[in-house]
Every structure is written in structure tokens, then in C-alpha cells.
Design a protein around this motif. Sequence first.
Motif, PDB file in Angstrom:
ATOM      1  N   GLY A   1       0.803  -1.209   0.000  1.00 22.93           N
ATOM      2  CA  GLY A   1       0.000   0.000   0.000  1.00 22.93           C
ATOM      3  C   GLY A   1       0.837   1.260   0.000  1.00 22.93           C
ATOM      4  N   ALA A   2       1.886   1.285   0.816  1.00 24.39           N
ATOM      5  CA  ALA A   2       2.740   2.475   0.891  1.00 24.39           C
ATOM      6  C   ALA A   2       3.462   2.720  -0.438  1.00 24.39           C
ATOM      7  N   SER A   3       4.004   1.674  -1.030  1.00 26.46           N
ATOM      8  CA  SER A   3       4.760   1.844  -2.274  1.00 26.46           C
ATOM      9  C   SER A   3       3.848   2.265  -3.429  1.00 26.46           C
ATOM     10  N   THR A   4       2.679   1.629  -3.537  1.00 27.62           N
ATOM     11  CA  THR A   4       1.770   1.967  -4.640  1.00 27.62           C
ATOM     12  C   THR A   4       1.211   3.373  -4.488  1.00 27.62           C
ATOM     13  N   GLN A   5       0.823   3.735  -3.285  1.00 27.44           N
ATOM     14  CA  GLN A   5       0.300   5.087  -3.065  1.00 27.44           C
ATOM     15  C   GLN A   5       1.373   6.152  -3.268  1.00 27.44           C
ATOM     16  N   ALA A   6       2.603   5.828  -2.904  1.00 28.63           N
ATOM     17  CA  ALA A   6       3.697   6.790  -3.096  1.00 28.63           C
ATOM     18  C   ALA A   6       3.880   7.103  -4.574  1.00 28.63           C
ATOM     19  N   VAL A   7       3.797   6.083  -5.418  1.00 27.13           N
ATOM     20  CA  VAL A   7       3.906   6.289  -6.868  1.00 27.13           C
ATOM     21  C   VAL A   7       2.755   7.177  -7.354  1.00 27.13           C
ATOM     22  N   CYS A   8       1.539   6.899  -6.873  1.00 26.39           N
ATOM     23  CA  CYS A   8       0.383   7.708  -7.269  1.00 26.39           C
ATOM     24  C   CYS A   8       0.557   9.165  -6.846  1.00 26.39           C
ATOM     25  N   ALA A   9       0.987   9.382  -5.605  1.00 25.73           N
ATOM     26  CA  ALA A   9       1.160  10.748  -5.107  1.00 25.73           C
ATOM     27  C   ALA A   9       2.219  11.495  -5.907  1.00 25.73           C
ATOM     28  N   LEU A  10       3.288  10.808  -6.269  1.00 20.61           N
ATOM     29  CA  LEU A  10       4.363  11.442  -7.047  1.00 20.61           C
ATOM     30  C   LEU A  10       3.869  11.833  -8.436  1.00 20.61           C
ATOM     31  N   ILE A  11       3.098  10.954  -9.063  1.00 15.29           N
ATOM     32  CA  ILE A  11       2.567  11.261 -10.399  1.00 15.29           C
ATOM     33  C   ILE A  11       1.599  12.438 -10.338  1.00 15.29           C
ATOM     34  N   VAL A  12       0.716  12.436  -9.327  1.00 22.18           N
ATOM     35  CA  VAL A  12      -0.237  13.544  -9.177  1.00 22.18           C
ATOM     36  C   VAL A  12       0.506  14.861  -8.979  1.00 22.18           C
ATOM     37  N   ALA A  13       1.555  14.849  -8.153  1.00 23.67           N
ATOM     38  CA  ALA A  13       2.319  16.067  -7.893  1.00 23.67           C
ATOM     39  C   ALA A  13       3.023  16.569  -9.145  1.00 23.67           C
ATOM     40  N   ALA A  14       3.709  15.670  -9.844  1.00 22.37           N
ATOM     41  CA  ALA A  14       4.502  16.069 -11.014  1.00 22.37           C
ATOM     42  C   ALA A  14       3.616  16.500 -12.184  1.00 22.37           C
ATOM     43  N   VAL A  15       2.652  15.647 -12.530  1.00 25.18           N
ATOM     44  CA  VAL A  15       1.782  15.959 -13.664  1.00 25.18           C
ATOM     45  C   VAL A  15       0.898  17.161 -13.349  1.00 25.18           C
ATOM     46  N   GLY A  16       0.374  17.202 -12.131  1.00 31.05           N
ATOM     47  CA  GLY A  16      -0.471  18.321 -11.763  1.00 31.05           C
ATOM     48  C   GLY A  16       0.263  19.642 -11.802  1.00 31.05           C
ATOM     49  N   HIS A  17       1.486  19.666 -11.283  1.00 34.54           N
ATOM     50  CA  HIS A  17       2.274  20.902 -11.284  1.00 34.54           C
ATOM     51  C   HIS A  17       2.605  21.347 -12.707  1.00 34.54           C
ATOM     52  N   ALA A  18       2.859  20.390 -13.581  1.00 30.62           N
ATOM     53  CA  ALA A  18       3.297  20.722 -14.942  1.00 30.62           C
ATOM     54  C   ALA A  18       2.146  21.089 -15.865  1.00 30.62           C
ATOM     55  N   THR A  19       0.932  20.586 -15.597  1.00 30.39           N
ATOM     56  CA  THR A  19      -0.137  20.738 -16.592  1.00 30.39           C
ATOM     57  C   THR A  19      -1.396  21.431 -16.103  1.00 30.39           C
ATOM     58  N   LEU A  20      -1.715  21.374 -14.810  1.00 29.41           N
ATOM     59  CA  LEU A  20      -2.984  21.932 -14.359  1.00 29.41           C
ATOM     60  C   LEU A  20      -2.984  23.455 -14.404  1.00 29.41           C
ATOM     61  N   ALA A  21      -4.165  24.013 -14.658  1.00 31.03           N
ATOM     62  CA  ALA A  21      -4.328  25.464 -14.673  1.00 31.03           C
ATOM     63  C   ALA A  21      -4.335  25.989 -13.240  1.00 31.03           C
ATOM     64  N   PRO A  22      -4.021  27.272 -13.044  1.00 30.72           N
ATOM     65  CA  PRO A  22      -4.055  27.847 -11.692  1.00 30.72           C
ATOM     66  C   PRO A  22      -5.439  27.710 -11.078  1.00 30.72           C
ATOM     67  N   THR A  23      -5.474  27.631  -9.747  1.00 31.46           N
ATOM     68  CA  THR A  23      -6.748  27.514  -9.031  1.00 31.46           C
ATOM     69  C   THR A  23      -7.648  28.693  -9.358  1.00 31.46           C
ATOM     70  N   GLY A  24      -8.926  28.415  -9.662  1.00 35.51           N
ATOM     71  CA  GLY A  24      -9.880  29.463  -9.976  1.00 35.51           C
ATOM     72  C   GLY A  24     -10.053  29.714 -11.453  1.00 35.51           C
ATOM     73  N   THR A  25      -9.292  29.034 -12.289  1.00 33.85           N
ATOM     74  CA  THR A  25      -9.428  29.204 -13.744  1.00 33.85           C
ATOM     75  C   THR A  25     -10.783  28.668 -14.199  1.00 33.85           C
ATOM     76  N   PRO A  26     -11.570  29.444 -14.960  1.00 34.49           N
ATOM     77  CA  PRO A  26     -12.871  28.957 -15.435  1.00 34.49           C
ATOM     78  C   PRO A  26     -12.705  27.688 -16.283  1.00 34.49           C
ATOM     79  N   THR A  27     -13.694  26.823 -16.226  1.00 28.43           N
ATOM     80  CA  THR A  27     -13.626  25.560 -16.965  1.00 28.43           C
ATOM     81  C   THR A  27     -13.488  25.806 -18.461  1.00 28.43           C
ATOM     82  N   LEU A  28     -14.177  26.810 -18.997  1.00 27.20           N
ATOM     83  CA  LEU A  28     -14.127  27.081 -20.434  1.00 27.20           C
ATOM     84  C   LEU A  28     -12.754  27.573 -20.878  1.00 27.20           C
ATOM     85  N   ALA A  29     -11.947  28.075 -19.926  1.00 26.64           N
ATOM     86  CA  ALA A  29     -10.626  28.596 -20.272  1.00 26.64           C
ATOM     87  C   ALA A  29      -9.540  27.527 -20.238  1.00 26.64           C
ATOM     88  N   LEU A  30      -9.870  26.304 -19.872  1.00 26.96           N
ATOM     89  CA  LEU A  30      -8.871  25.237 -19.794  1.00 26.96           C
ATOM     90  C   LEU A  30      -8.450  24.793 -21.180  1.00 26.96           C
TER      91      LEU A  30
END
Length: 523
Positions: free
Chosen positions: A332-361
Motif C-alpha cells: 500500500g505504501a509503495s503503490t500510493q507513493a507512486v500515485c502521489a508522485l505522479i499527481v504532484a509532477a503531472v499536476g504541477h506541470a499541466t494543471l491550470a491555476p486555481t480558480g481558472t474557469p472551466t471554459l478557459a482550460l
Amino acid sequence: MARDVPTSRRAVLLAIFIAFGFLFGYDMGVISGCLIMPDFIRRFGQEGTDGQYYLSSSRQSIITAIFAIAQAFTSDRLGRRGSILFWSAVFTIGVAIQTGTTYSLAQLVIGRYIAGLGVGSLSAIVPLYNGETAPKAIRGTILVIYQVQIISGIFLSYLFELGSHTINNSASWRLPIGSRMVWGIILLSGMFFLPESPRHLLGTGRGDEARKVVAELNGVPEDDLLVIETVEELDFAIRAENEGGKATWLECFSTRNALWRRTINGMMLQFIQQLNGQNFYYYYGDTFFQSAGAGLSPYIIQTVLGAVSVVGTLPALYFIETWGRQKSLLLGASTQAVCALIVAAVGHATLAPTGTPTLALTARNRAGGDVVITFAVFQVFIFGTTWGPTPWVYLGESFPVRVRPKSIALCSASSMMVPFSLFEFIAHSDRFTRIGPLIMLVFFGMLVFGYIYVYFAIPETKGLTLEEVDELYRSGIAPWRSVGWKPSEKHYRHEEKEKRVSDYVEEKADSLDILGLISRMDG
């Protein structure tokens, strides 16, 4: 023991009922949903400079506080069964006080504290009761049922609030808050029909009652060899534990039988469990998912995550006894760690800033959002299968009778106080707004730490009786070598036990022969 305790229907039904995690889960889920309801915020929040009402983090903290230490003061005096009755009543009274409030934050907090004492104490005493009554062959599974019911309670509360939050008055939050009384009354009523823990009965000198309970739980007569062996082994172990007088809180950290290791292990597992990252998704998943283009309301997001948690917990009913405790935590720890790392890396690189309208994505924002949502949901699923139930199983089977209530209270409290304070600090600080998805690196680091800690500190206890767990810790075997460990030391002399059992059986047979002779003479 000479043979495993049979998994009778009576034992399973009793344990399923007492594993009433619905109450604890429903309580947690209801409160988190109420904190974002407009009518609730208007009544109990603060007015901002823009005229909008909001709930500050400090007010959220005092509203959601829960306590688990209190049960340790009643589980020995009132017994396990009596404690559950008492704290169920306390919880129900607290809920009634909350439901009756209008605009008084003080009344809401007082009611919440009273209910928190009840539900926090029940969250500690129920695993204690299950660990002492469930047959060892299914003890892990029964304790997992407790976690299944917690998650099911959370999910049920999300479904309730999904419908009630659209009401434009106080009924939007009074209905889900008040409905908690139903679970308290069910548990309070049902406990009148359940037996006391046989270990507690023996520990308080009520041997005849203990024999009746053991026989009832296993579906055999009181003079069955299984009952004789079970009661004698428990009685010997309890007398050995009680030789030092009344247990104190400091004894939970004593070197005798490595109690300090067990208590620290339990506290650490509960601490790490709360910082796996799942709570972050529950409370702030809507922020992530909105940035990812999900376009869902917070209530729908909560319901989806709750459903995933329920589905994820069900496999644990099988894997907890197949994989064992240690392997479940490591995977559980190893699998979740991989998930958390992917969410952090991909989210930081691709997600729009908080509050961005959905139509502007952009297409890149949406593609990255799909990855973030997928691995976030998968992490919640894996948590439900591994780190969700396993620490509770560990608590229920790791402590001797002498200090069990106090040790479990300390461990349960660590899961509700320290991680909550740390989580609130992280989530409500300015850093959260600045770093966004990279905050998942905090949970990634905790999961890596959790893997290392489990490997070097948590022994495997699958298939062992509570008395054999004592021997495991006394043996000093390294945790990473404990898988497959077999007890060699008997808790009392094997020859003496066999002789007592043999003498008892012969005496019983002689009595039956005499009765048969008298019957034939009368005939």
C-alpha cells in the motif's frame, strides 16, 4: 492452542454488529459536508470584509475535534460491553444538542465535543472488543469489517448530503446531523443482546461467565475440549500479566514484553495512516478536480471518492489474511507513493491555476487533469485496500489484556489529533495556494517513510493468538524476518495442560458411565 477456534455463525454475526463503524464513518462524513453548506456557514461562520460568510480554519478545527482517550477510563471499570453502552448514550446526547442549536456556535461546539467524546471512545473500544472476541482464524477479517463500515458510513453520509444540500434552510444540515442519532440508538439497543469480552470476564474473576461466552461464540457446549483449552490458556496469560498490580499509562511504554515498541508502532501506524493523502482528496479534491476540468460539484466529488473507498475496502476482507498485515502495508505504501508522485509532477506541470474557469482550460490542462484524476482515484482505492483497515487490525491484536485499553486509546488519539493539526496547517497556509499539486510531495514523503518504518519495525502477526503475539515480541525476531514465524514457547506447560484436560474428560466420562448404570438399574 491445540486447534483453531471455529468460525461459528454466532461469532461472525456478533462481530459484524459490534464492528459498527457506520457510526464513526457517518459522523466524519456528515461534518465535512456541513462545513461547506451555505446555511451552516451563515449561522456559525464569520462575516468577511466582502460581506460573505466563511468558516475559518480555527472554527472548523473546534467543530470537527474528536477524542479517543476517554474510553480507557471506562473499558476496565464498566467492561467492554458496558463502555460501548455508555459512550453510545453520550454520543446520542451530543447529537441531540447539536441538532437543537440555531445560531449558537457555543451550543454547537458543546454538542460536538460531547458527541466527539462518544464517537472517539467508540472508535477505540470497538476494535478492542473485536480483537478479544473474534476467533483468530477470522480476527483480521472481522477487524477489516470495522473499516468497511467506517467507509460505508462516510459514503452514506455523502449520499444523504448530496440530496439535502439543495434545501435552502437549516434542514440542509439539521437532517444529516440529526440522523446520526439513528446509528447511536441502534448500537445502544443492540449492545443489550451482546456478551461481554471473555478476556475481560476472566480478568475480573468471572470465569463461569467467560466459559459461557466462549462456548456461545464457538457454537459448542461449555464442557467442550475447545472451551476448556481456550479458558485455561486465557486465564493463565491474564494471571501472568496481572502479577505486577494495576496497569498505568507509563506501563504502555515499559520494556516488559516490548510494550513500548507495540505502543509506538500502533501510534506511528495511525499517524502515517492519516497522512497517506486520502484526507486531502476528501477535503480539497474539488479544488484539484475543478482545475482538471471535471466540472463537478464538491458533493458529487465527495460521493465519487466515497464510492471508490467502499469498493477499495472490500478486497481487504480477503487480502488481510492472504497477504498478511506487513505485506499489505508495504504494498500500500509503495503503490500510493507512486500515485502521489505522479499527481504532484503531472499536476504541477499541466494543471491550470486555481480558480481558472472551466471554459478557459486548454487541451493540455484537460489531458493532465485526466491523469491527475485517474491516479488520485487509484490512490484512494489502494488506501481502502491496505492502509485504511490494516492499522486497525494491528491495534486489535497487538496488546496484552493488561494494558490494551490504554494502549489502544493512545494509538487512536494519535490518529485524530496530531495528523489533523498538521493537515490543517498545511491545507490552510498560504503555501498551499502557491505550490498547488506539489503539496502531494508531503504525502509522498510520508508514504516513503511509512514503507521504511513498516519494513524495519512492524512484525507480521497474521494467524497468531493474542497470547502468541506476546511471545513474538519477546522473541526479539527482526520484523523483516517475522513472516512465517511460528510460536515455540507455550504460555504454560503443555504437559500440565494436557493432564488437566485429560483428567477432566475422564471425570466427565466416568460421570456419564455412572448415570448410565443408574438409568439401567431403574429400568
